[in-house]
Design a protein around this motif. Structure first.
Motif: not given
Ligand code: BMA
Length: 322
Positions: A61-73
């Protein structure tokens, strides 16, 4: 990369003649799916363990761009970590990174490689690897700034790693063609060759301003199938659509066929409305037999999914090639 998972899929809607169609439950990831996010889009997924994993572009919400890991079945319902990926040293000492965006993920031999647009005195291509989507080892940036849309091939070609990229500028680049580069070790890149350029306005205007590789190329009997984005500059700004190209298996700097009509262009409400309207931006493709699911960022705000049959896409681009 053992996977007992079933890829997400939905049949072509009755009455439709489209080669590519949207998932009826789009968007699959919403802009506020983690507490800090302003938007989650331009993200990449792969089969992982008994389901799927991914690397997601979340702007906070500061509009800083970053990458995040995620998982899904199931590839549809995602648990995205609430904290960004924290890198450890890979094949070099840590490099400054002002921002990270537009990740791609590629399985090669024994590990997952992540490429993304890395802020190092302007955008360039960052590289990291992971075995488990928990620890990420940051490697050398592939190129000098400015560059975007770095996409690896899933196999070495003639004994070398191969990457598509799009040399650009430090802003909202008004030009751009797709190049390929090779590396013996994921550290030093060279043998840069032009793969494909923007089209003529009169032939195929949706891709006449800039183009960029999207998904990791898919090996088929007929060549490497690669989904890419093409851009036209309009009186309302850039409009991003999706096409596909077939590259020669041994010499992927040779384009065999390339779509003259787009496969998917902004038309659904979530593609037309958002932080940047009129954007369809493919970053990943899952396959199972002849089926493909393409994940794309929509309007720089959410993630959508579209489906197609691989043989129909190839047939389409052969019959309607630029
Ligand atoms: C490009 C990149 C992408 C974005 C697109 C449309 O230059 O910044 O992340 O999706 O513009 O805004």
């Amino acid at each position: 990369m053992s996977s007992k998972s079933t890829m997400p899929w939905e049949d072509r809607p009755e009455g439709s003649t489209d080669v590519m169609w949207r998932f009826s439950q789009n968007p699959v990831i919403g802009r506020y799916d983690i507490p800090t996010s302003n938007s989650i889009f331009n993200s990449a997924v792969v089969p992982f363990e008994d389901g799927f994993a991914g690397v997601f572009r979340c702007d906070n919400k500061s509009v800083q761009m970053n990458i995040f890991a995620g998982f899904s079945k199931d590839g549809i319902n995602w648990d995205i970590n609430h904290n960004p990926i924290k890198m450890v040293e890979g094949n070099t000492s840590m490099i400054d990174s002002d921002y990270k965006y537009d990740p791609r993920v590629c399985w090669i031999e024994d590990r997952y490689w992540i490429t993304w647009c890395n802020g190092y005195h302007g955008p360039t291509i960052g590289i990291a690897y992971t075995f488990d989507f928990k620890t990420f080892h940051q490697c050398e940036n592939a190129f000098l700034p400015f560059n975007r849309n770095g996409v690896l091939f899933p196999e070495k070609i003639d004994g070398k790693y191969a990457m598509l990229s799009r040399p650009s500028d430090n802003g909202h680049t008004p030009f751009g063609d797709i190049y390929i580069s090779y590396s013996p070790d994921m550290k030093y890149w060279g043998e840069h060759r032009c793969v494909m350029k923007v089209s003529n306005f009169t032939d195929s205007a949706w891709q006449c301003t800039k183009i960029g590789a999207g998904s990791v190329p898919i090996r088929t009997n007929e060549g490497w199938l690669m989904f890419y984005h093409g851009v036209i500059n309009t009186c309302n700004g850039f409009r991003y659509s999706m096409g596909a190209a077939l590259l020669d298996l041994e010499n992927p700097d040779k384009v065999l066929y390339r779509s003259k009509p787009y496969l998917l262009a902004p038309a659904a409400p979530y593609e037309l409305m958002g932080d940047v309207p009129n954007v369809v931006f493919p970053c990943a493709a899952l396959t199972e037999g002849n089926k493909v699911a393409v994940y794309y960022g929509a309007a720089d705000t959410v993630v959508g999914m579209s489906f197609a049959y691989i043989d129909e896409v190839i047939d389409f681009i052969k019959k309607n090639s630029l």
